[in-house]
Scaffold this active site. Sequence first.
Site, PDB file in Angstrom:
ATOM      1  N   ASP A 107      -0.276   1.646   5.635  1.00 42.24           N
ATOM      2  CA  ASP A 107      -0.502   2.993   6.149  1.00 42.24           C
ATOM      3  C   ASP A 107       0.386   3.260   7.383  1.00 42.24           C
ATOM      4  OD1 ASP A 107      -1.978   5.398   5.576  1.00 42.24           O
ATOM      5  OD2 ASP A 107      -3.113   5.048   7.415  1.00 42.24           O
ATOM      6  N   ASP A 118       0.172   0.221  -0.364  1.00 41.90           N
ATOM      7  CA  ASP A 118       1.107   0.612   0.692  1.00 41.90           C
ATOM      8  C   ASP A 118       0.545   0.185   2.044  1.00 41.90           C
ATOM      9  OD1 ASP A 118      -0.358   3.207   2.044  1.00 41.90           O
ATOM     10  OD2 ASP A 118      -0.810   3.026  -0.091  1.00 41.90           O
TER      11      ASP A 118
HETATM   12  N1  ADE Z   1      -4.538   5.620  -1.201  1.00 40.97           N
HETATM   13  C1  ADE Z   1      -3.508   4.761  -1.362  1.00 40.97           C
HETATM   14  N2  ADE Z   1      -2.843   4.598  -0.199  1.00 40.97           N
HETATM   15  C2  ADE Z   1      -3.474   5.368   0.722  1.00 40.97           C
HETATM   16  C3  ADE Z   1      -3.280   5.619   2.100  1.00 40.97           C
HETATM   17  N3  ADE Z   1      -2.285   5.056   2.781  1.00 40.97           N
HETATM   18  N4  ADE Z   1      -4.129   6.472   2.730  1.00 40.97           N
HETATM   19  C4  ADE Z   1      -5.145   7.031   2.038  1.00 40.97           C
HETATM   20  N5  ADE Z   1      -5.374   6.840   0.739  1.00 40.97           N
HETATM   21  C5  ADE Z   1      -4.552   6.006   0.077  1.00 40.97           C
END
Ligand code: ADE
Length: 275
Positions: free
Chosen positions: A217, A215
């Site tokens: 963030d 993803d």
């Molecule tokens: N693990 C997978 N995506 C994450 C994210 N955006 N922030 C923290 N841990 C994660």
Amino acid sequence: SPSGPSDVRAEIGVIGGSGLYEFLDDAVTVDVATPYGPPSDPLVVGEIAGRRVAFLPRHGADHRWPPHRIPYRANLWALRAVGVRQVLAPAAVGSLTHELPIGTLVVPDQVLDRTSGRDRTYYDGPPAGVVHVGFADPYCPAGRAAALQASAASGWPAVDGATLVVIDGPRFSSRAESQWYAAAGARIIGMTGMPEAALARELALCYTPMALVTDLDAGIETGEGVTMAEVFAVFKENVGRLRTVLMDVVAALPTERTCACGSALDGLNLGIELP
Ligand code: ADE
């Protein structure tokens, strides 16, 4: 100490698990007791490409342990107790830069530890000695080289180097936190990379992370922020090829350790006996 088939040994550990076991030859399950309680789950030990491998699902096979409750000390100790000296650590991460889009495989080279309140050391007072291990280069250079070479050969080349920030979770980050980590130099973000890597070093194990970007963030995405469903869906889409790459990396790991990881404790007064 291992119970169950007590002669079960492995040289390589893979922490991360789900969807990996079914390709093991002659897999056996081993319960290992440690001074720090049981690991996340029993180890599953078998063979890949002639190498003895112990698998450990970090969150438990049924995903019952949240990142801040994973028994990290028991996990690394249990692996060492069955003979493991090199650890591969796949994990889902978020991206803090558009240069690392969803589906990218990354072999980090640095870490920023933003966790707190986790049991993070084996040298936690008597009888353990006062032990300060070096952590300037947190990851095994030989393991990283094997991961990069094997992933390139498999057609899914991993990105060489990134700073991983590890947050305590279990919540995801605010946009400001996310942008702050990026400004500090972090390019990927996860919740399980620490204290796992530091504990591996404290046991003189080689440790090699392999991060899959699931993803973008909150600091760089423009929608509603990260969701757990998104992380799981992307992980599931990629687990097949991740398994293939991991098996190739296992095969590419050195059979004799020549890196400095194994001498991380030389000359230190441990006070406890390592398994
Ligand atoms: N693990 C997978 N995506 C994450 C994210 N955006 N922030 C923290 N841990 C994660």
